[in-house]
Design a protein around this motif. Structure first.
Motif, PDB file in Angstrom:
ATOM      1  N   UNK A 259       0.814  -1.223   0.000  1.00 56.85           N
ATOM      2  CA  UNK A 259       0.000   0.000   0.000  1.00 56.85           C
ATOM      3  C   UNK A 259       0.846   1.271   0.000  1.00 56.85           C
ATOM      4  N   UNK A 260       2.160   1.112  -0.053  1.00 53.58           N
ATOM      5  CA  UNK A 260       3.069   2.254   0.021  1.00 53.58           C
ATOM      6  C   UNK A 260       3.506   2.703  -1.355  1.00 53.58           C
ATOM      7  N   UNK A 261       3.333   3.977  -1.655  1.00 49.69           N
ATOM      8  CA  UNK A 261       3.856   4.547  -2.889  1.00 49.69           C
ATOM      9  C   UNK A 261       5.333   4.851  -2.674  1.00 49.69           C
ATOM     10  N   UNK A 262       6.173   4.139  -3.405  1.00 45.43           N
ATOM     11  CA  UNK A 262       7.618   4.275  -3.252  1.00 45.43           C
ATOM     12  C   UNK A 262       8.133   5.463  -4.049  1.00 45.43           C
ATOM     13  N   UNK A 263       7.588   5.652  -5.246  1.00 47.80           N
ATOM     14  CA  UNK A 263       7.982   6.775  -6.085  1.00 47.80           C
ATOM     15  C   UNK A 263       6.811   7.141  -6.981  1.00 47.80           C
ATOM     16  N   UNK A 264       6.628   8.435  -7.217  1.00 48.88           N
ATOM     17  CA  UNK A 264       5.618   8.940  -8.146  1.00 48.88           C
ATOM     18  C   UNK A 264       6.204  10.219  -8.744  1.00 48.88           C
ATOM     19  N   UNK A 265       6.784  10.086  -9.940  1.00 52.78           N
ATOM     20  CA  UNK A 265       7.497  11.201 -10.555  1.00 52.78           C
ATOM     21  C   UNK A 265       7.015  11.400 -11.992  1.00 52.78           C
ATOM     22  N   UNK A 266       7.002  12.639 -12.432  1.00 56.63           N
ATOM     23  CA  UNK A 266       6.565  12.985 -13.782  1.00 56.63           C
ATOM     24  C   UNK A 266       7.542  13.958 -14.417  1.00 56.63           C
ATOM     25  N   UNK A 267       7.578  13.942 -15.753  1.00 58.49           N
ATOM     26  CA  UNK A 267       8.297  14.944 -16.527  1.00 58.49           C
ATOM     27  C   UNK A 267       7.425  15.329 -17.713  1.00 58.49           C
ATOM     28  N   UNK A 268       7.242  16.622 -17.913  1.00 58.39           N
ATOM     29  CA  UNK A 268       6.503  17.121 -19.077  1.00 58.39           C
ATOM     30  C   UNK A 268       7.439  17.972 -19.934  1.00 58.39           C
ATOM     31  N   UNK A 269       6.997  18.266 -21.148  1.00 62.16           N
ATOM     32  CA  UNK A 269       7.804  19.075 -22.048  1.00 62.16           C
ATOM     33  C   UNK A 269       9.080  18.391 -22.471  1.00 62.16           C
ATOM     34  N   UNK A 270       9.010  17.053 -22.689  1.00 63.90           N
ATOM     35  CA  UNK A 270      10.207  16.280 -23.012  1.00 63.90           C
ATOM     36  C   UNK A 270      10.009  15.517 -24.317  1.00 63.90           C
ATOM     37  N   UNK A 271      11.117  14.998 -24.845  1.00 66.41           N
ATOM     38  CA  UNK A 271      11.128  14.273 -26.114  1.00 66.41           C
ATOM     39  C   UNK A 271      10.926  12.778 -25.850  1.00 66.41           C
ATOM     40  N   UNK A 272       9.844  12.207 -26.384  1.00 67.41           N
ATOM     41  CA  UNK A 272       9.571  10.779 -26.199  1.00 67.41           C
ATOM     42  C   UNK A 272       9.336  10.085 -27.547  1.00 67.41           C
ATOM     43  N   UNK A 273       9.888  10.647 -28.614  1.00 68.68           N
ATOM     44  CA  UNK A 273       9.640  10.094 -29.939  1.00 68.68           C
ATOM     45  C   UNK A 273      10.867  10.281 -30.810  1.00 68.68           C
ATOM     46  N   UNK A 274      11.224   9.217 -31.566  1.00 71.43           N
ATOM     47  CA  UNK A 274      12.311   9.307 -32.535  1.00 71.43           C
ATOM     48  C   UNK A 274      11.745   9.309 -33.952  1.00 71.43           C
ATOM     49  N   UNK A 275      11.100   8.200 -34.334  1.00 70.47           N
ATOM     50  CA  UNK A 275      10.481   8.075 -35.657  1.00 70.47           C
ATOM     51  C   UNK A 275       9.589   6.846 -35.646  1.00 70.47           C
ATOM     52  N   UNK A 276       8.683   6.772 -36.572  1.00 72.53           N
ATOM     53  CA  UNK A 276       7.823   5.612 -36.784  1.00 72.53           C
ATOM     54  C   UNK A 276       6.865   5.400 -35.617  1.00 72.53           C
ATOM     55  N   UNK A 277       7.326   4.742 -34.542  1.00 73.53           N
ATOM     56  CA  UNK A 277       6.476   4.457 -33.399  1.00 73.53           C
ATOM     57  C   UNK A 277       7.337   4.128 -32.191  1.00 73.53           C
ATOM     58  N   UNK A 278       6.680   4.034 -31.022  1.00 70.42           N
ATOM     59  CA  UNK A 278       7.333   3.643 -29.782  1.00 70.42           C
ATOM     60  C   UNK A 278       6.858   2.238 -29.420  1.00 70.42           C
ATOM     61  N   UNK A 279       7.779   1.387 -28.999  1.00 69.70           N
ATOM     62  CA  UNK A 279       7.421   0.021 -28.620  1.00 69.70           C
ATOM     63  C   UNK A 279       8.052  -0.330 -27.270  1.00 69.70           C
ATOM     64  N   UNK A 280       7.253  -0.820 -26.310  1.00 70.00           N
ATOM     65  CA  UNK A 280       7.807  -1.210 -25.010  1.00 70.00           C
ATOM     66  C   UNK A 280       8.546  -2.542 -25.077  1.00 70.00           C
TER      67      UNK A 280
END
Length: 261
Positions: free
Chosen positions: A209-230
């Motif tokens: 039940x403990x949140x160990x980490x909760x972090x966000x970043x906005x205004x950042x680059x998350x794309x190179x080309x084509x698509x993103x795959x996990x």
């Protein structure tokens, strides 16, 4: 894994997730997470994934299979003898979100996606002085760079787990790894796929039940080309100088994929 706890976690995060990935307030209120992928290790096995990278250099036939379903979990086994096609590293990973024998989900620019799952990191899977990735976001294709990495890294001798935006080497969050060893940890990862400064991420880890980490970043680059795959599994360098490389494994369960609609 307790299904009730998973349900409560998803419900609690669902109401705030849209705002966390940088959507305007009015849009956040109207948007909702739509379940797009909910494989079962027991029923779908490795068919849950777009591709499977199990000892692709065939370096350790005696250890096959390194990646397999066992009960309700997916297991990624790594031996110190294993080698990738680049022999200075090791890789046992799966990629993508398969929805049928002939189709899989594609994460494209402008879309917002969320992955939730639970992972079991045994004490034998240690943080290293070089890279040990246990989740990546990448553009598919040979030689492409990672976009996001969830890694086990030693920082000033301390074992940590961290999330980084690899394109610009931006640290999203980091926390001690040792308290998470030998137990299930819930992961909630959210990404707005955006070029330049139009992307965002949120990374949440929960232990019980403990949140160990909760972090966000906005205004950042998350794309190179084509698509993103996990990608999930163990991908680590043999250049570690801390003596942390061991025969080990990683377990994943309750994988879910959502799109913000």
């Amino acid at each position: 894994m307790n299904p009730t706890r998973r349900t409560l976690l998803s419900a609690a995060l669902g109401g705030t997730a849209a705002a966390a990935v940088g959507l305007p307030t009015a849009t956040a209120r109207a948007a909702s997470w739509q379940l797009k992928w909910s494989p079962s290790a027991r029923d779908d096995g490795l068919g849950a994934f777009e591709t499977v990278e199990d000892d692709r250099a065939d370096s350790h036939p005696a250890g096959h299979p390194h990646i397999f379903a066992t009960g309700d979990n997916w297991r990624f086994t790594m031996h110190t003898a294993d080698r990738d096609t680049s022999t200075d590293r090791q890789r046992q990973e799966v990629t993508g979100l398969r929805t049928s024998s002939s189709s899989y989900l594609k994460w494209t620019e402008g879309q917002t996606w969320r992955i939730t799952y639970s992972m079991y990191i045994p004490r034998s899977l240690k943080a290293t002085t070089t890279f040990t990735h246990i989740m990546q976001m990448k553009q598919p294709g040979t030689g492409t760079s990672p976009i996001v990495v969830q890694s086990l890294r030693r920082v000033n001798g301390v074992q940590t787990i961290e999330l980084k935006l690899a394109i610009d080497d931006i640290l999203v969050g980091r926390t001690d790894l040792e308290p998470l060893h030998d137990k299930w940890t819930d992961v909630d990862f959210q990404i707005k796929v955006g070029d330049g400064s139009s992307g965002s991420v949120r990374w949440i880890l929960k232990s019980g039940s403990t949140t160990v980490v909760d972090k966000s970043k906005t205004g950042v680059d998350t794309f190179l080309a084509d698509r993103v795959r996990p990608k999930w599994g163990i991908y680590r360098s043999l250049g570690d100088t801390s003596g942390s490389l061991r025969d080990t494994y990683l377990l994943l369960t309750n994988l879910r994929g959502y799109q913000l609609a």
